[in-house]
Design a protein around this motif. Structure first.
Motif, PDB file in Angstrom:
ATOM      1  N   HIS A   8       0.835  -1.201   0.000  1.00  0.00           N
ATOM      2  CA  HIS A   8       0.000   0.000   0.000  1.00  0.00           C
ATOM      3  C   HIS A   8       0.869   1.250   0.000  1.00  0.00           C
ATOM      4  N   THR A   9       1.860   1.299   0.870  1.00  0.00           N
ATOM      5  CA  THR A   9       2.732   2.463   0.934  1.00  0.00           C
ATOM      6  C   THR A   9       3.489   2.655  -0.365  1.00  0.00           C
ATOM      7  N   SER A  10       4.035   1.598  -0.913  1.00  0.00           N
ATOM      8  CA  SER A  10       4.849   1.710  -2.122  1.00  0.00           C
ATOM      9  C   SER A  10       4.027   2.101  -3.335  1.00  0.00           C
ATOM     10  N   PRO A  34      19.179  16.633  -5.270  1.00  0.00           N
ATOM     11  CA  PRO A  34      19.610  16.293  -6.626  1.00  0.00           C
ATOM     12  C   PRO A  34      20.102  14.851  -6.752  1.00  0.00           C
ATOM     13  N   GLU A  35      19.640  14.199  -7.817  1.00  0.00           N
ATOM     14  CA  GLU A  35      20.098  12.855  -8.174  1.00  0.00           C
ATOM     15  C   GLU A  35      19.918  11.861  -7.031  1.00  0.00           C
ATOM     16  N   LEU A  36      18.813  11.982  -6.324  1.00  0.00           N
ATOM     17  CA  LEU A  36      18.487  11.030  -5.267  1.00  0.00           C
ATOM     18  C   LEU A  36      18.255   9.657  -5.876  1.00  0.00           C
ATOM     19  N   THR A  37      18.881   8.616  -5.315  1.00  0.00           N
ATOM     20  CA  THR A  37      18.736   7.259  -5.841  1.00  0.00           C
ATOM     21  C   THR A  37      18.309   6.313  -4.728  1.00  0.00           C
ATOM     22  N   THR A  38      18.062   5.075  -5.109  1.00  0.00           N
ATOM     23  CA  THR A  38      17.685   4.062  -4.116  1.00  0.00           C
ATOM     24  C   THR A  38      18.845   3.712  -3.199  1.00  0.00           C
ATOM     25  N   GLY A  64       8.536   8.202  -1.639  1.00  0.00           N
ATOM     26  CA  GLY A  64       7.834   7.972  -2.897  1.00  0.00           C
ATOM     27  C   GLY A  64       8.790   7.783  -4.061  1.00  0.00           C
ATOM     28  N   SER A  65       9.841   8.607  -4.107  1.00  0.00           N
ATOM     29  CA  SER A  65      10.842   8.479  -5.164  1.00  0.00           C
ATOM     30  C   SER A  65      11.547   7.134  -5.093  1.00  0.00           C
ATOM     31  N   TYR A  66      11.844   6.676  -3.893  1.00  0.00           N
ATOM     32  CA  TYR A  66      12.507   5.382  -3.715  1.00  0.00           C
ATOM     33  C   TYR A  66      11.682   4.269  -4.357  1.00  0.00           C
ATOM     34  N   TYR A  67      10.395   4.228  -4.052  1.00  0.00           N
ATOM     35  CA  TYR A  67       9.562   3.162  -4.595  1.00  0.00           C
ATOM     36  C   TYR A  67       9.348   3.312  -6.099  1.00  0.00           C
ATOM     37  N   GLU A  68       9.235   4.533  -6.574  1.00  0.00           N
ATOM     38  CA  GLU A  68       9.082   4.752  -8.011  1.00  0.00           C
ATOM     39  C   GLU A  68      10.312   4.247  -8.761  1.00  0.00           C
ATOM     40  N   ARG A  74      13.158  -2.762 -11.341  1.00  0.00           N
ATOM     41  CA  ARG A  74      12.967  -4.184 -11.065  1.00  0.00           C
ATOM     42  C   ARG A  74      11.636  -4.679 -11.604  1.00  0.00           C
ATOM     43  N   ALA A  75      11.648  -5.917 -12.099  1.00  0.00           N
ATOM     44  CA  ALA A  75      10.425  -6.526 -12.613  1.00  0.00           C
ATOM     45  C   ALA A  75       9.703  -7.336 -11.544  1.00  0.00           C
TER      46      ALA A  75
END
Length: 257
Positions: A8-10, A34-38, A64-68, A74-75
């Motif tokens: 739900h959160t993701s 800037p350029e935030l990544t997982t 939100g950006s992390y999950y996006e 990833r598949a």
């Protein structure tokens, strides 16, 4: 907490639903972080009851950006949380699992000393820091830890829970505002009633941040509390390593506002 809650959160924390401004103009999360990544590791440092919730809109936009990004990379049906933390100076200031600061060990209590805060950030290899404003102070830190902060931390923003303006503004999405409200509920017993009521009243409001250089940020870190004369190291530890006052002189890093 169930897998359903995680999914739900993701699926519901979308960066496009946050209102972000910089210098009074519409902006994006990338303009602020800037350029935030997982692979980024984010920490909120707080020293007041519920103080971290003033940083929650920006933290949840990063969630939100992390999950996006994970969905784009990833598949498979991932089962992950971002490496995000809340550091509580002096004592526990709230429980932040509803902000995806999960599980419990991500809410970290540290001694009210500048060096202790710096060590906690370094130990977790934090790359982005959201610091609750403190009165800037002079102090001494371990040089190796200060140099890490100055060289490796990519973004630092200061926030004040009482602020009504600032260079960067972040308005939470409706879902994010609900998560902020849930943190207040989860933190019952830690938050004074008046503080809890004030946070709930502002749950959907824009919160403000000031980007600062890592060097300026260290004056706020020192403002969290004076570091003991041995730069946070115990006398026993130093004696066991033959570290004299002369030895430690090379490790001292002085900070001035």
């Amino acid at each position: 907490m169930t897998k359903g809650w995680i999914v739900h959160t993701s699926r519901t924390m979308h960066t496009r639903e946050f209102g972000i401004t910089s210098g009074g103009e519409p902006a994006t999360l990338d303009d602020v972080l800037p350029e935030l990544t997982t692979e980024d590791r984010v920490a909120v440092v707080t020293h007041s009851p519920g103080g971290a919730l003033a940083a929650a809109p920006l933290l949840l936009a990063a969630v939100g950006s992390y999950y996006e990004q994970l969905r784009a990379e990833r598949a498979d049906d991932f089962y992950r949380y971002p490496s995000y933390f809340v550091l509580h100076v002096g004592r526990m200031r709230g429980y932040h699992g509803w902000l995806d600061v999960w599980p419990e060990h991500r809410d970290v209590v540290v001694r009210p000393q500048g060096e202790a805060v710096l060590e906690a950030l370094h130990d977790r290899a934090i790359t982005r820091v959201l610091l609750e404003a403190a009165v800037p102070a002079e102090g001494e830190l371990m040089r190796e830890n200060a140099n890490w902060f100055l060289e490796d931390v990519r973004s630092v923003l200061i926030f004040d829970p009482k602020a009504n303006h600032g260079t960067v503004g972040v308005r939470p999405s409706a879902v994010a505002a609900k998560m902020i409200e849930r943190v207040v509920g989860a933190s019952e017993g830690l938050l004074p009633k008046a503080t809890a009521a004030a946070i709930l009243e502002r749950a959907a409001e824009t919160r403000y941040f000031e980007p600062v250089t890592p060097a300026d940020a260290l004056t706020h870190v020192c403002g969290y509390g004076a570091t003991p004369d041995t730069i946070g190291q115990s006398s026993d530890y130093l004696a066991r390593h033959g570290a004299t006052a002369r030895t430690m002189a090379a490790h001292r890093f002085s900070v001035s506002p």
